[in-house]
Scaffold this active site. Sequence first.
Site, PDB file in Angstrom:
ATOM      1  N   SER A 164      19.338   7.713  70.697  1.00 33.14           N
ATOM      2  CA  SER A 164      17.881   7.810  70.708  1.00 33.14           C
ATOM      3  C   SER A 164      17.232   6.525  71.208  1.00 33.14           C
ATOM      4  O   SER A 164      16.172   6.552  71.834  1.00 33.14           O
ATOM      5  CB  SER A 164      17.367   8.130  69.302  1.00 33.14           C
ATOM      6  OG  SER A 164      17.774   7.124  68.382  1.00 33.14           O
TER       7      SER A 164
ATOM      8  N   TYR B  85      10.666  17.721  54.579  1.00 36.87           N
ATOM      9  CA  TYR B  85      10.979  18.982  55.257  1.00 36.87           C
ATOM     10  C   TYR B  85      12.202  19.652  54.650  1.00 36.87           C
ATOM     11  O   TYR B  85      12.172  20.848  54.316  1.00 36.87           O
ATOM     12  CB  TYR B  85      11.208  18.754  56.754  1.00 36.87           C
ATOM     13  CG  TYR B  85      11.837  19.975  57.401  1.00 36.87           C
ATOM     14  CD1 TYR B  85      11.069  21.102  57.673  1.00 36.87           C
ATOM     15  CD2 TYR B  85      13.206  20.018  57.680  1.00 36.87           C
ATOM     16  CE1 TYR B  85      11.642  22.240  58.217  1.00 36.87           C
ATOM     17  CE2 TYR B  85      13.780  21.157  58.219  1.00 36.87           C
ATOM     18  CZ  TYR B  85      12.995  22.261  58.485  1.00 36.87           C
ATOM     19  OH  TYR B  85      13.573  23.394  59.010  1.00 36.87           O
TER      20      TYR B  85
ATOM     21  N   ASP C 178       8.243  20.570  60.086  1.00 39.07           N
ATOM     22  CA  ASP C 178       9.113  19.914  61.068  1.00 39.07           C
ATOM     23  C   ASP C 178       8.407  19.933  62.426  1.00 39.07           C
ATOM     24  O   ASP C 178       7.218  20.253  62.531  1.00 39.07           O
ATOM     25  CB  ASP C 178      10.481  20.583  61.135  1.00 39.07           C
ATOM     26  CG  ASP C 178      10.416  21.995  61.683  1.00 39.07           C
ATOM     27  OD1 ASP C 178       9.297  22.551  61.831  1.00 39.07           O
ATOM     28  OD2 ASP C 178      11.485  22.571  61.984  1.00 39.07           O
TER      29      ASP C 178
ATOM     30  N   CYS D 200      -4.755  32.115  68.083  1.00 40.53           N
ATOM     31  CA  CYS D 200      -4.452  30.782  68.595  1.00 40.53           C
ATOM     32  C   CYS D 200      -5.621  30.203  69.397  1.00 40.53           C
ATOM     33  O   CYS D 200      -5.955  30.705  70.480  1.00 40.53           O
ATOM     34  CB  CYS D 200      -3.195  30.828  69.454  1.00 40.53           C
ATOM     35  SG  CYS D 200      -2.670  29.215  70.057  1.00 40.53           S
TER      36      CYS D 200
ATOM     37  N   CYS E 199       3.605  36.324  71.924  1.00 41.48           N
ATOM     38  CA  CYS E 199       3.479  35.650  70.632  1.00 41.48           C
ATOM     39  C   CYS E 199       2.731  36.530  69.639  1.00 41.48           C
ATOM     40  O   CYS E 199       1.652  37.056  69.956  1.00 41.48           O
ATOM     41  CB  CYS E 199       2.750  34.322  70.799  1.00 41.48           C
ATOM     42  SG  CYS E 199       2.506  33.438  69.241  1.00 41.48           S
TER      43      CYS E 199
ATOM     44  N   TYR F 127      24.543  11.033  64.922  1.00 37.24           N
ATOM     45  CA  TYR F 127      23.712  10.595  63.795  1.00 37.24           C
ATOM     46  C   TYR F 127      24.506  10.695  62.492  1.00 37.24           C
ATOM     47  O   TYR F 127      24.163  11.443  61.573  1.00 37.24           O
ATOM     48  CB  TYR F 127      22.434  11.436  63.715  1.00 37.24           C
ATOM     49  CG  TYR F 127      21.578  11.364  64.954  1.00 37.24           C
ATOM     50  CD1 TYR F 127      20.660  10.339  65.121  1.00 37.24           C
ATOM     51  CD2 TYR F 127      21.700  12.315  65.966  1.00 37.24           C
ATOM     52  CE1 TYR F 127      19.876  10.252  66.267  1.00 37.24           C
ATOM     53  CE2 TYR F 127      20.922  12.230  67.117  1.00 37.24           C
ATOM     54  CZ  TYR F 127      20.012  11.204  67.256  1.00 37.24           C
ATOM     55  OH  TYR F 127      19.235  11.124  68.392  1.00 37.24           O
TER      56      TYR F 127
ATOM     57  N   CYS G 207       6.976  29.798  70.657  1.00 35.38           N
ATOM     58  CA  CYS G 207       6.085  28.645  70.791  1.00 35.38           C
ATOM     59  C   CYS G 207       6.909  27.394  71.104  1.00 35.38           C
ATOM     60  O   CYS G 207       6.919  26.420  70.362  1.00 35.38           O
ATOM     61  CB  CYS G 207       5.266  28.461  69.516  1.00 35.38           C
ATOM     62  SG  CYS G 207       3.799  27.421  69.737  1.00 35.38           S
TER      63      CYS G 207
ATOM     64  N   GLU H 210      20.444  22.617  57.324  1.00 32.94           N
ATOM     65  CA  GLU H 210      19.238  21.871  57.678  1.00 32.94           C
ATOM     66  C   GLU H 210      19.569  20.446  58.102  1.00 32.94           C
ATOM     67  O   GLU H 210      18.959  19.903  59.025  1.00 32.94           O
ATOM     68  CB  GLU H 210      18.247  21.865  56.508  1.00 32.94           C
ATOM     69  CG  GLU H 210      17.602  23.213  56.225  1.00 32.94           C
ATOM     70  CD  GLU H 210      16.777  23.730  57.385  1.00 32.94           C
ATOM     71  OE1 GLU H 210      16.360  22.932  58.253  1.00 32.94           O
ATOM     72  OE2 GLU H 210      16.541  24.944  57.439  1.00 32.94           O
TER      73      GLU H 210
ATOM     74  N   THR I 205      19.681  18.471  66.560  1.00 35.70           N
ATOM     75  CA  THR I 205      20.777  19.236  67.161  1.00 35.70           C
ATOM     76  C   THR I 205      20.344  20.683  67.363  1.00 35.70           C
ATOM     77  O   THR I 205      19.674  21.268  66.504  1.00 35.70           O
ATOM     78  CB  THR I 205      22.038  19.198  66.264  1.00 35.70           C
ATOM     79  OG1 THR I 205      22.285  17.857  65.851  1.00 35.70           O
ATOM     80  CG2 THR I 205      23.257  19.722  67.014  1.00 35.70           C
TER      81      THR I 205
END
Length: 348
Positions: free
Chosen positions: A298, A116, A134, A204, A198, A78, A188, A33, A39
């Site tokens: 970023s 998260y 997330d 939806c 989907c 990062y 999605c 995670e 990434t």
Amino acid sequence: MTLATQLLDWYYENARDLPWRQDKDAYKIWVSEIMLQQTRVEAVKGYYQRWIDRFPTPAVLAEASEQEVLQYWQGLGYYSRARNLLAGVREVCAAYGGEVPEDEQLIRQLPGVGDYTAGAIASIAYNRRVPAVDGNVLRIFSRLFCLESDISKQATKREIAGLLHRHMPDSSPGDFNQALMDLGSMICIPRRPRCQVCPLSNLCEGYAREVQDTLPVRPAKKEPVLVQLAAGLVLQDGKYLVRQRPAKGLLAGMWEFPTVELTGGQAADRCLTAVLWHEFGQEVDVGEEQFHYIHIFSHRKWDISFFSCQWLSGNGVMKEGQWRSLTEFSNMPWAGPHHKVALALAES
């Protein structure tokens, strides 16, 4: 059928075969995670396997040096993620006997672990009914419930977390969270969602109103600030002049060739000559550009040129720099594009 039932039925038929899903080891889930933040999955797979081969348990990682950890993280970017992971694992070993705690509140207190990641670990490894919100979840639920509020706002995130908790099943909450991860990655997707295939299209609201392409609502991205840099490749007696970046800030603790920021149209050769003398005590003759890279972070964009420099004279002892041979380059964690140059020099 409920949203959870439809989603899980699809997941059990279409789940991605990912190396960190081979078991429900909390440490491995934690590593994956953290690596997956900012990434792509395909880029992470190789790094993950090398990491687990070298650091198979929290105890092994806790004993590693920061420099070795950064070396194994090299290329993922990062780098604070790697430092926090190391600090978190050391805390797990010191406070919890090397076992990642089951309670999401305790997991959340570990360095570098947010809501998260804590939710993902607790739900997937320990079957705790904890949401893991997330970017995928924000996008999916914005479309499912046709939410037109900015997903960068905390109020919107809280609203979506509440919706997620309401629809999360009591059984298999980890599978539910992973199903959302896969749905966001495979169906999605951010642009041109594949609504025709989907499993939740019948539920939806965004799809029903034909506004799925305009959701979620998010603020416009700011362009990264352009930073012009020049770096010197100084070779003397088979060794290159390098330095380690400060312990805090961008690319903290990483290695680089002597570098100077150019402002106001400054000439690269003059700036490099001055920096190499005043900061390193080395007199050089700056030659031709040997490498040039654009490297985007970023919030900033490096436009960096690397110049061959002929060494003329210098102090033997330096506060700022060190002389390192090509054979040492592979064991050093390099800063951004300096890694590409180090590889190129080592292979030449």
